[in-house]
Scaffold this motif. Sequence first.
Motif, PDB file in Angstrom:
ATOM      1  N   MET A   1       0.850  -1.180   0.000  1.00  0.00           N
ATOM      2  CA  MET A   1       0.000   0.000   0.000  1.00  0.00           C
ATOM      3  C   MET A   1       0.895   1.242   0.000  1.00  0.00           C
ATOM      4  O   MET A   1       1.750   1.393   0.855  1.00  0.00           O
ATOM      5  N   SER A   2       0.669   2.128  -0.956  1.00  0.00           N
ATOM      6  CA  SER A   2       1.480   3.336  -1.051  1.00  0.00           C
ATOM      7  C   SER A   2       0.757   4.509  -0.389  1.00  0.00           C
ATOM      8  O   SER A   2      -0.416   4.419  -0.041  1.00  0.00           O
TER       9      SER A   2
ATOM     10  N   ASP B   1      -2.526   5.545  -1.870  1.00  0.00           N
ATOM     11  CA  ASP B   1      -3.712   4.723  -1.622  1.00  0.00           C
ATOM     12  C   ASP B   1      -4.555   5.238  -0.459  1.00  0.00           C
ATOM     13  O   ASP B   1      -5.682   4.797  -0.265  1.00  0.00           O
TER      14      ASP B   1
ATOM     15  N   ARG C   1      -5.279   0.170   7.573  1.00  0.00           N
ATOM     16  CA  ARG C   1      -4.662  -0.685   6.549  1.00  0.00           C
ATOM     17  C   ARG C   1      -3.261  -0.194   6.211  1.00  0.00           C
ATOM     18  O   ARG C   1      -2.344  -0.985   6.031  1.00  0.00           O
ATOM     19  N   TYR C   2      -3.089   1.109   6.137  1.00  0.00           N
ATOM     20  CA  TYR C   2      -1.767   1.692   5.878  1.00  0.00           C
ATOM     21  C   TYR C   2      -0.812   1.343   7.017  1.00  0.00           C
ATOM     22  O   TYR C   2       0.333   0.951   6.789  1.00  0.00           O
TER      23      TYR C   2
ATOM     24  N   HIS D   1       0.173  -2.320   6.902  1.00  0.00           N
ATOM     25  CA  HIS D   1       1.115  -2.600   5.821  1.00  0.00           C
ATOM     26  C   HIS D   1       2.517  -2.067   6.140  1.00  0.00           C
ATOM     27  O   HIS D   1       3.506  -2.769   5.958  1.00  0.00           O
ATOM     28  N   HIS D   2       2.599  -0.831   6.600  1.00  0.00           N
ATOM     29  CA  HIS D   2       3.903  -0.190   6.789  1.00  0.00           C
ATOM     30  C   HIS D   2       4.588  -0.518   8.117  1.00  0.00           C
ATOM     31  O   HIS D   2       5.801  -0.346   8.222  1.00  0.00           O
TER      32      HIS D   2
END
Length: 139
Positions: free
Chosen positions: A1-2, A5, A124-125, A128-129
């Motif tokens: 995820m960038s 996003d 979600r970010y 992911h990160h």
Amino acid sequence: MSDDDVPVWRLYLLRALYLMVSVGLALSFWPALLHHSDRWALWAQRRGEMVAMLLALSMLCVWGLRYPLQMLPLLIFELVWKTVWIAAIAYPLWQHGAMTPGVEESFYACLAGIVITPLVLPWRYIAHHYFRKPGQRWR
């Protein structure tokens, strides 16, 4: 995820939260720091480290206005320390009927942060990160 996003509306919510934290802490603690009263020495002796830490957090949250995703650890820290304070300090005091007006005031301020912050954070970010992404090498 960038970073792209994360929706723009979420970035504005994050910026609003950084602003709320920064201004709230600044209004609460800068006046006492700038205008020393007769009780300053006693107050600073008992609460000086906490005040310095919270004022530093307030200043760092200003960066969150420009870099809302990069400064997410500040909001995560804010959520965690408030949760720990409620669980380890306020709840036991309430359980034993030893809640003071000052503790009760802090409880409601922390509770507001615990309710608002999880609604604003891009989970979600964060997942992911900070959890799924491989860690940086040790050597």
